[in-house]
Design a protein around this motif. Structure first.
Motif, PDB file in Angstrom:
ATOM      1  N   UNK A  45       0.852  -1.187   0.000  1.00 34.66           N
ATOM      2  CA  UNK A  45       0.000   0.000   0.000  1.00 34.66           C
ATOM      3  C   UNK A  45       0.894   1.245   0.000  1.00 34.66           C
ATOM      4  N   UNK A 212     -11.376   7.429  -8.740  1.00 36.68           N
ATOM      5  CA  UNK A 212     -10.798   8.765  -8.738  1.00 36.68           C
ATOM      6  C   UNK A 212     -10.728   9.378  -7.344  1.00 36.68           C
ATOM      7  N   UNK A 213      -9.603  10.037  -7.078  1.00 39.32           N
ATOM      8  CA  UNK A 213      -9.343  10.720  -5.816  1.00 39.32           C
ATOM      9  C   UNK A 213      -9.309   9.798  -4.616  1.00 39.32           C
ATOM     10  N   UNK A 215      -8.276   5.676  -4.785  1.00 38.25           N
ATOM     11  CA  UNK A 215      -7.192   4.703  -4.885  1.00 38.25           C
ATOM     12  C   UNK A 215      -7.081   4.096  -6.269  1.00 38.25           C
ATOM     13  N   UNK A 217      -5.703   0.375  -7.900  1.00 34.81           N
ATOM     14  CA  UNK A 217      -5.243  -0.973  -7.542  1.00 34.81           C
ATOM     15  C   UNK A 217      -4.585  -1.606  -8.764  1.00 34.81           C
ATOM     16  N   UNK A 236      -1.423  -1.124  -4.151  1.00 35.21           N
ATOM     17  CA  UNK A 236      -2.542  -0.195  -4.019  1.00 35.21           C
ATOM     18  C   UNK A 236      -1.977   1.187  -3.760  1.00 35.21           C
ATOM     19  N   UNK A 238      -2.845   4.858  -2.547  1.00 35.57           N
ATOM     20  CA  UNK A 238      -3.861   5.668  -1.871  1.00 35.57           C
ATOM     21  C   UNK A 238      -3.537   7.130  -2.097  1.00 35.57           C
ATOM     22  N   UNK A 239      -4.556   7.905  -2.455  1.00 37.86           N
ATOM     23  CA  UNK A 239      -4.322   9.325  -2.681  1.00 37.86           C
ATOM     24  C   UNK A 239      -4.517  10.074  -1.369  1.00 37.86           C
ATOM     25  N   UNK A 241      -3.520  13.732   0.001  1.00 37.99           N
ATOM     26  CA  UNK A 241      -2.905  14.977  -0.460  1.00 37.99           C
ATOM     27  C   UNK A 241      -1.945  15.601   0.551  1.00 37.99           C
ATOM     28  N   UNK A 254      -1.368   2.027   7.813  1.00 38.89           N
ATOM     29  CA  UNK A 254      -2.349   1.975   6.725  1.00 38.89           C
ATOM     30  C   UNK A 254      -1.681   2.006   5.361  1.00 38.89           C
TER      31      UNK A 254
ATOM     32  N   UNK B 164      -9.509   4.450  11.519  1.00 36.99           N
ATOM     33  CA  UNK B 164      -8.435   4.676  10.549  1.00 36.99           C
ATOM     34  C   UNK B 164      -8.184   6.172  10.381  1.00 36.99           C
ATOM     35  N   UNK B 165      -6.977   6.536   9.923  1.00 37.69           N
ATOM     36  CA  UNK B 165      -6.636   7.954   9.839  1.00 37.69           C
ATOM     37  C   UNK B 165      -7.082   8.597   8.531  1.00 37.69           C
ATOM     38  N   UNK B 166      -7.261   7.830   7.484  1.00 38.85           N
ATOM     39  CA  UNK B 166      -7.598   8.472   6.220  1.00 38.85           C
ATOM     40  C   UNK B 166      -8.269   7.492   5.272  1.00 38.85           C
ATOM     41  N   UNK B 167      -8.853   8.040   4.233  1.00 43.11           N
ATOM     42  CA  UNK B 167      -9.427   7.216   3.174  1.00 43.11           C
ATOM     43  C   UNK B 167     -10.861   6.823   3.463  1.00 43.11           C
ATOM     44  N   UNK B 168     -11.433   6.101   2.515  1.00 41.25           N
ATOM     45  CA  UNK B 168     -12.828   5.697   2.626  1.00 41.25           C
ATOM     46  C   UNK B 168     -12.923   4.195   2.853  1.00 41.25           C
ATOM     47  N   UNK B 169     -11.848   3.474   2.504  1.00 38.11           N
ATOM     48  CA  UNK B 169     -11.823   2.026   2.696  1.00 38.11           C
ATOM     49  C   UNK B 169     -10.425   1.618   3.130  1.00 38.11           C
ATOM     50  N   UNK B 171      -7.020  -0.047   2.570  1.00 35.75           N
ATOM     51  CA  UNK B 171      -6.257  -0.262   1.331  1.00 35.75           C
ATOM     52  C   UNK B 171      -6.047  -1.739   1.029  1.00 35.75           C
ATOM     53  N   UNK B 268      -8.906  14.265   5.825  1.00 43.09           N
ATOM     54  CA  UNK B 268      -9.121  12.825   6.000  1.00 43.09           C
ATOM     55  C   UNK B 268      -8.946  12.017   4.714  1.00 43.09           C
ATOM     56  N   UNK B 269      -8.477  12.651   3.658  1.00 39.49           N
ATOM     57  CA  UNK B 269      -8.305  11.917   2.412  1.00 39.49           C
ATOM     58  C   UNK B 269      -9.609  11.309   1.914  1.00 39.49           C
ATOM     59  N   UNK B 271     -12.517  10.948  -0.663  1.00 38.05           N
ATOM     60  CA  UNK B 271     -12.471  11.214  -2.111  1.00 38.05           C
ATOM     61  C   UNK B 271     -13.713  11.902  -2.673  1.00 38.05           C
TER      62      UNK B 271
END
Lengths: 546, 321
Positions: A45, A212-213, A215, A217, A236, A238-239, A241, A254, B164-169, B171, B268-269, B271
């Motif tokens: 990741x 988009x924005x 991840x 894979x 994978x 992960x975006x 910013x 993560x 979790x610290x960031x993302x929607x799912x 990884x 929080x990243x 999207x």
């Protein structure tokens, strides 16, 4: 708790910590799994800064697109960490007619991810319809010199130049010249082709999904032409910013890999022992970058080289390395980056080194008088009314503010008053290169793998004008223009090195710019993973033991 | 409330959004900065930059660009992103669900929790639970969203390890169905809390004041005198009318939430549209920026309309004609 017991506990803790740190570090060789080679399988990741937008690396030099798409594609050659070209899609090559003709023998049996065979027609098509039209670096350098590309048969491709062209082999890796499938792009608008978001390449990984924005894979390409590679099942991206949040995500487990580490976080991550680093001057957006101060040579106060030399002598570059880069880089020792070994010439006489007294003396001589600690004023300076203070503006990206603040402080010591103007990148480009409304600025000029790619643009007279990141100082020297042309058409490396030496001697004499620091990035990754390379398909040989 | 009223309000959308689009267009085009840098990279030659400008119509005059854009929007075409080369409508549609989920959750959360806190404090007026909670909501109201977000990450994600610290799912998971929904829910908690925090405070304070006002009125005294239980007095008789100010600000809160989502999505990243907007602004990708402006403008205007309709339902004395 009685004081004595507390003391004992603290002593025990110190002792334990001491034991722990004196334990021998576990070495890769001690790892029982290491004997059987890298671990196969698993998911890596990775954090990336921005959404790539699209995944066609042949039509853009955008760092975001290249970071995400270079796993999918290949170049004709691959560059080693020392920038030696080694075979990739090309199995071998010949340099003929003193460097005016390059003939490549392509690898047999390579297939695209959709099963179609890779042939010389793909190479010709990618160059003619994409790279030489839309890849700004390759278009500006190769495109300006190339006469034709021919394909005598499906396994052979020839590049013919009107005059000998030296740098070609350094411009054929996946970053400068990725090869894309003709059968999916032919007859379409290459910028709007949907394949740009569902790429089909020949590379170590295939794109599995792109949210988009969020991840991307990638899955291992089972039919990859390099035997046994890749080791990972999946990558994978992960975006994330914000760079601070990337570090947080790495610490929280993560993500496993960051392309860069913010300086302030570096000591903490190094101490934690959970993170390893790969230090490199190569980045997806450009490699071998030098933070460079430009003087607007159209302004009267900068026309005297003694003033430019004085500014150079007043700057303590070691402080830039320590306080701005947190050690991620080094003092620039020549106009051309140390990353381009054959062209870099350190120790040139006349390159300013930190010497405040010398700076003061040069300014005095140039007619900028100082009264006590005040700002210097002009007395008999050509083109400047007497009494004008030695004050000028310094334009920079907001992200480069730490450089600007340090520069202002150091120049104030010798009686120079600097006003800072931070501008967002698109505004900066407009102000500096189109309006030319600035006194001095700082730019990260990335030299690339060859001076022809990223050095020449800063100095040649023909490159003054409304082109972003061209000749910012508006430096004009016919001799320098001629030397660049000579270096481009000299294939013999020794002769080329000599030309670049002469060229840099001229530049150091004239000082149209000040070369401050060479920047480096630290790829940071969990100790569970290893085998990364700095550029290109960075995870091709990576593996994780989990 | 008549159908004609609703129709008229919907028609008012047109000039409002037209003005918003015009101002947005002028702002992004008159602001310094050239999208060609994001398009062409930084190593091109003059010929190449000219080619790119022409290709995207950036060499045309501003009125001409505006005319072309307005014509396209009227025919339902939001244009093509400079950077991505894909239709703006498609790009926005991809990001919209994430933002709807985030702002919808935050809106629900802030309304329900805010009203509950308002009731809690109003019924304990000037006693210590009221004072403590009111002070706490004041602090929440004053704290900027990015600060709350970073604190939440530091304490609840990094220290406690609950979220979790960031993302929607996650990884490394490729779960589908219920497992995926739970994964998304787990990732949603912190950003939704951070986004809702300020709104909870605003709603709670409004609900408290409204309820206190209401509880002092004659009809409440009458109800109490008739022997109606206190619970019923507060929840049935007072709360409904005390909700009026809360509903009044509903439309405005939607605007706040969208603005807050820009910050929360970056922290929080997440999207969504907020991040899309930030990236597009940085690259001067005008078609995307204007597309998002348009969507937000329509949403806020619609939310205000909805507010007015709910208002009439809550207070039968209000009539629209």
């Amino acid at each position: 708790m009685p004081a004595r017991r507390l003391v004992v506990l603290v002593a025990a803790a110190v002792l334990l910590a001491g034991c722990a740190s004196s334990d021998p570090e576990p070495r890769a060789g001690d790892d029982p799994t290491a004997s059987s080679g890298p671990t196969r399988g698993g998911t890596l990741s990775v954090a990336i800064d921005s959404d790539p937008g699209q995944l066609n690396p042949a039509i853009t030099t955008s760092g975001g697109t290249h970071t995400a798409s270079e796993l999918v594609y290949n170049g004709l050659v691959e560059l080693t960490p020392d920038l030696e070209p080694v075979p990739e899609l090309a199995e071998s090559w010949e340099v003929l007619e003193d460097g005016a003709l390059y003939r490549f023998d392509l690898r047999d049996g390579v297939t695209w991810h959709d099963g179609m065979p890779f042939t010389s027609a793909d190479v010709k098509f990618t160059f003619e319809e994409m790279l030489l039209q839309l890849h700004s670096r390759t278009k500006a350098s190769v495109g300006a010199a190339l006469e034709s590309i021919t394909t005598p048969d499906a396994d052979t491709v020839e590049f013919r130049f009107s005059r000998p062209y030296a740098p070609l082999l350094l411009q054929l890796d996946v970053t400068e010249a990725p090869i894309l499938p003709k059968h999916l792009y032919e007859g379409t608008d290459v910028q709007k082709n949907p394949v740009n978001s569902k790429p089909i390449g020949t590379g170590p990984f295939t794109l599995e999904s792109y949210t988009p924005d969020s991840e991307l894979r990638f899955a291992a390409n089972e039919d990859y032409f390099k035997p046994d590679l890749p080791y990972l099942d999946e990558v994978v991206m992960r975006i994330i910013p914000d760079k601070g949040n990337q570090v947080v995500a790495l610490e929280a487990g993560e993500v496993d890999f960051l392309f860069g580490t913010p300086g302030p976080d570096l000591p903490r991550l190094k101490e934690s022992g959970d993170v390893e680093f790969l230090t490199t001057q190569r980045n997806p957006g450009g490699s071998n970058c030098i933070m460079t101060v430009s003087f607007n040579l159209d302004k009267p106060i900068f026309q005297d080289v003694r003033v430019r030399r004085a500014v150079g002598s007043a700057l303590d570059r070691e402080q830039f390395v320590e306080r701005v880069l947190f050690g991620q880089g080094k003092v620039a020792e020549a106009p051309i980056s140390s990353g381009i070994g054959f062209a870099h010439v350190p120790g040139l006489a006349g390159l300013p080194t930190f010497d405040r007294a010398a700076a003061e003396m040069l300014l005095d001589e140039a007619g900028w008088q100082r009264d006590g600690d005040a700002t210097r004023t002009a007395l008999g300076v050509a083109g400047v009314p007497d009494g004008t203070p030695l004050a000028f503006g310094f334009t920079h990206f907001p992200t480069f503010a730490p450089y600007a603040q340090l520069l202002r402080a150091q120049l104030a010591e010798v009686g120079v008053d600097v006003t800072l103007t931070p501008l967002e990148p698109p505004v900066f480009a407009d102000t500096v290169f189109t309006a030319r409304d600035f006194d001095t600025n700082i730019i990260s000029y990335c030299n690339g793998a060859d001076p022809e790619i990223g050095v020449k643009r800063m100095y040649v007279t023909s490159n003054i004008g409304p082109v972003p990141f061209s000749n910012s100082s508006a430096y004009r020297n016919a001799e320098v223009d001629e030397l660049f042309e000579q270096a481009r058409t000299t294939v013999d490396e020794k002769a080329r090195t000599a030309t670049y030496r002469e060229l840099q001697e001229r530049l150091v004499e004239d000082l149209p710019y000040l070369w401050i620091v060479e920047t480096e990035a630290n790829r940071a990754f969990t100790t569970q993973c290893s085998g990364f390379s700095a550029a290109g398909h960075f995870a091709e040989t990576a593996s994780c033991s989990r | 409330m008549t159908r004609r009223y609703v129709l008229r309000r919907v028609l008012q959308l047109l000039p409002t959004t037209a003005v918003i689009l015009l101002v947005g267009f002028l702002l992004i085009h008159l602001a310094p900065g050239d999208p060609v840098l994001a398009l062409a990279g930084e190593n091109g030659d003059a010929e190449y930059y000219a080619f790119v400008r022409e290709k995207f119509g950036l060499d045309e005059s501003l009125p001409r660009q505006l005319a072309v854009y307005a014509g396209n929007v009227l025919s339902g075409d939001l244009g093509t992103s400079y950077v991505q080369g894909r239709p703006v409508a498609q790009i926005i549609a991809e990001r919209l669900p994430a933002t709807l989920l985030l702002t919808g959750t935050a809106l629900l959360l802030s309304t329900v929790v805010g009203v509950a806190v308002g009731v809690f404090t109003a019924t304990r007026r000037r006693r210590w639970p009221d004072v403590t909670v009111t002070l706490a909501t004041l602090a929440m109201y004053a704290a900027p969203v990015f600060l709350v977000g970073q604190l939440a990450i530091l304490l609840l994600a990094l220290r406690a390890g609950w979220f979790p610290v960031q993302g929607m799912t996650d990884a490394r998971s490729s779960a589908t169905g219920v497992a995926r929904a739970l994964d998304v829910g787990h990732h949603l908690v912190l950003p939704a809390l951070a986004l809702a925090s300020q709104e909870v405070a605003a709603v709670a304070r409004l609900a408290r004041v409204g309820l206190l006002d209401e509880l002092a009125r004659d009809h409440i005294r009458t109800a109490r005198a008739k022997g109606v239980g206190e619970r019923s007095v507060v929840l049935r008789h007072a709360l409904r009318r005390a909700m009026l100010p809360v509903v009044t600000v509903l439309g405005g809160r939607v605007g706040h939430l969208v603005a807050g989502a820009v910050v929360v999505e970056v922290v929080f990243g997440w999207p969504g549209l907020g991040r899309l907007l930030v990236t597009a602004m940085q690259a001067r990708d005008a078609p995307i920026v204007l597309g998002v402006f348009l969507l937000v403008a329509v949403t806020v205007v619609m939310a205000n309309l909805l507010t007015d309709l709910v208002y009439a339902w809550l207070d039968p004395r209000v009539r629209y004609g």
